[in-house]
Design a protein around this motif. Structure first.
Motif, mmCIF file in Angstrom:
data_model
loop_
_atom_site.group_PDB
_atom_site.id
_atom_site.type_symbol
_atom_site.label_atom_id
_atom_site.label_comp_id
_atom_site.label_asym_id
_atom_site.label_seq_id
_atom_site.Cartn_x
_atom_site.Cartn_y
_atom_site.Cartn_z
ATOM 1 N N SER A 75 -0.902 -2.848 1.419
ATOM 2 C CA SER A 75 -2.365 -2.850 1.365
ATOM 3 C C SER A 75 -2.923 -1.578 0.718
ATOM 4 N N TYR A 76 -2.291 -0.443 0.946
ATOM 5 C CA TYR A 76 -2.763 0.795 0.323
ATOM 6 C C TYR A 76 -2.584 0.733 -1.193
ATOM 7 N N VAL A 77 -1.410 0.311 -1.640
ATOM 8 C CA VAL A 77 -1.136 0.230 -3.079
ATOM 9 C C VAL A 77 -2.085 -0.773 -3.731
ATOM 10 N N ARG A 78 -2.288 -1.917 -3.092
ATOM 11 C CA ARG A 78 -3.196 -2.934 -3.628
ATOM 12 C C ARG A 78 -4.612 -2.363 -3.771
ATOM 13 N N ALA A 79 -5.098 -1.670 -2.757
ATOM 14 C CA ALA A 79 -6.439 -1.089 -2.814
ATOM 15 C C ALA A 79 -6.537 -0.037 -3.918
ATOM 16 N N LEU A 80 -5.516 0.776 -4.073
ATOM 17 C CA LEU A 80 -5.506 1.801 -5.119
ATOM 18 C C LEU A 80 -5.516 1.149 -6.495
ATOM 19 N N PHE A 81 -4.694 0.126 -6.684
ATOM 20 C CA PHE A 81 -4.665 -0.604 -7.958
ATOM 21 C C PHE A 81 -6.023 -1.244 -8.227
ATOM 22 N N ASP A 82 -6.667 -1.801 -7.193
ATOM 23 C CA ASP A 82 -7.982 -2.423 -7.351
ATOM 24 C C ASP A 82 -9.041 -1.394 -7.751
ATOM 25 N N ARG A 83 -8.975 -0.198 -7.159
ATOM 26 C CA ARG A 83 -9.962 0.855 -7.443
ATOM 27 C C ARG A 83 -9.780 1.474 -8.825
ATOM 28 N N HIS A 84 -8.560 1.433 -9.350
ATOM 29 C CA HIS A 84 -8.268 2.117 -10.617
ATOM 30 C C HIS A 84 -7.528 1.214 -11.611
ATOM 31 N N PRO A 85 -8.178 0.139 -12.056
ATOM 32 C CA PRO A 85 -7.493 -0.745 -13.016
ATOM 33 C C PRO A 85 -7.172 -0.037 -14.337
ATOM 34 N N GLU A 86 -7.936 0.998 -14.658
ATOM 35 C CA GLU A 86 -7.660 1.744 -15.885
ATOM 36 C C GLU A 86 -6.331 2.494 -15.802
ATOM 37 N N ARG A 87 -5.882 2.823 -14.612
ATOM 38 C CA ARG A 87 -4.616 3.540 -14.432
ATOM 39 C C ARG A 87 -3.436 2.606 -14.183
ATOM 40 N N TYR A 88 -3.710 1.454 -13.556
ATOM 41 C CA TYR A 88 -2.605 0.610 -13.105
ATOM 42 C C TYR A 88 -2.627 -0.815 -13.662
ATOM 43 N N GLY A 89 -3.651 -1.164 -14.423
ATOM 44 C CA GLY A 89 -3.774 -2.523 -14.929
ATOM 45 C C GLY A 89 -2.618 -2.962 -15.808
ATOM 46 N N ASP A 90 -2.026 -2.021 -16.529
ATOM 47 C CA ASP A 90 -0.925 -2.363 -17.433
ATOM 48 C C ASP A 90 0.375 -2.679 -16.709
ATOM 49 N N ILE A 91 0.504 -2.234 -15.478
ATOM 50 C CA ILE A 91 1.778 -2.382 -14.762
ATOM 51 C C ILE A 91 1.691 -3.390 -13.620
ATOM 52 N N ARG A 92 0.490 -3.766 -13.246
ATOM 53 C CA ARG A 92 0.292 -4.660 -12.104
ATOM 54 C C ARG A 92 0.640 -6.097 -12.453
ATOM 55 N N THR A 93 1.303 -6.748 -11.516
ATOM 56 C CA THR A 93 1.579 -8.172 -11.631
ATOM 57 C C THR A 93 1.477 -8.762 -10.229
ATOM 58 N N GLU A 94 1.502 -10.060 -10.145
ATOM 59 C CA GLU A 94 1.375 -10.718 -8.848
ATOM 60 C C GLU A 94 2.462 -11.781 -8.701
ATOM 61 N N GLU A 95 2.794 -12.079 -7.463
ATOM 62 C CA GLU A 95 3.678 -13.169 -7.117
ATOM 63 C C GLU A 95 2.886 -14.133 -6.251
ATOM 64 N N GLU A 96 3.258 -15.411 -6.300
ATOM 65 C CA GLU A 96 2.602 -16.344 -5.409
ATOM 66 C C GLU A 96 2.937 -16.012 -3.950
ATOM 67 N N LYS A 97 4.168 -15.612 -3.704
ATOM 68 C CA LYS A 97 4.618 -15.211 -2.370
ATOM 69 C C LYS A 97 5.178 -13.803 -2.488
ATOM 70 N N PRO A 98 4.339 -12.755 -2.337
ATOM 71 C CA PRO A 98 4.835 -11.397 -2.552
ATOM 72 C C PRO A 98 5.927 -10.959 -1.606
ATOM 73 N N VAL A 99 6.166 -11.679 -0.528
ATOM 74 C CA VAL A 99 7.250 -11.290 0.376
ATOM 75 C C VAL A 99 8.569 -11.909 -0.047
ATOM 76 N N GLY A 100 8.583 -12.764 -1.041
ATOM 77 C CA GLY A 100 9.813 -13.431 -1.478
ATOM 78 C C GLY A 100 10.619 -12.578 -2.412
ATOM 79 N N ARG A 101 11.536 -11.832 -1.896
ATOM 80 C CA ARG A 101 12.381 -10.955 -2.715
ATOM 81 C C ARG A 101 13.635 -11.682 -3.119
ATOM 82 N N ILE A 102 14.231 -11.195 -4.205
ATOM 83 C CA ILE A 102 15.501 -11.757 -4.654
ATOM 84 C C ILE A 102 16.641 -10.873 -4.214
#
Length: 103
Positions: free
Chosen positions: A76-103
């Motif tokens: 939640s902290y990382v998500r909020a930081l990415f949301d507040r600063h898309p100019e800093r993190y927009g290029d690296i951010r991606t999403e998963e449908e199920k973010p808890v599903g690791r390989i």
């Protein structure tokens, strides 16, 4: 502040401090190719408000960029930081449908 990378095989931790003064960000491979999931940040209560978590995120983001990976901000902290600063993190951010599903 010195931030160390603790490579634990498929997962890892970026940390600073020791014992009761240890702050950390944990990551693991995400379910999508070439992505890492930043799943947890922790800063002890007595150390909060000093920008430590943001410094951990920035260090971890630099690591991901150097590896040619994108980041799923599941914490939640990382998500909020990415949301507040898309100019800093927009290029690296991606999403998963199920973010808890690791390989």
């Amino acid at each position: 502040m010195q931030i160390v990378h603790e490579d634990q095989g498929r997962t890892g931790i970026f940390a600073t401090g020791e014992g009761k003064d240890r702050a950390e960000l944990t990551y693991a491979p995400a379910g999508i190719q070439n992505s890492l999931i930043f799943d947890h940040t922790y800063v002890p209560e007595h150390m909060r408000g000093q920008g430590i978590a943001e410094k951990l995120v920035d260090h971890a983001v630099a690591f991901a960029r150097a590896q040619g990976k994108t980041v799923v901000p599941a914490c939640s902290y990382v998500r909020a930081l990415f949301d507040r600063h898309p100019e800093r993190y927009g290029d690296i951010r991606t999403e998963e449908e199920k973010p808890v599903g690791r390989i």
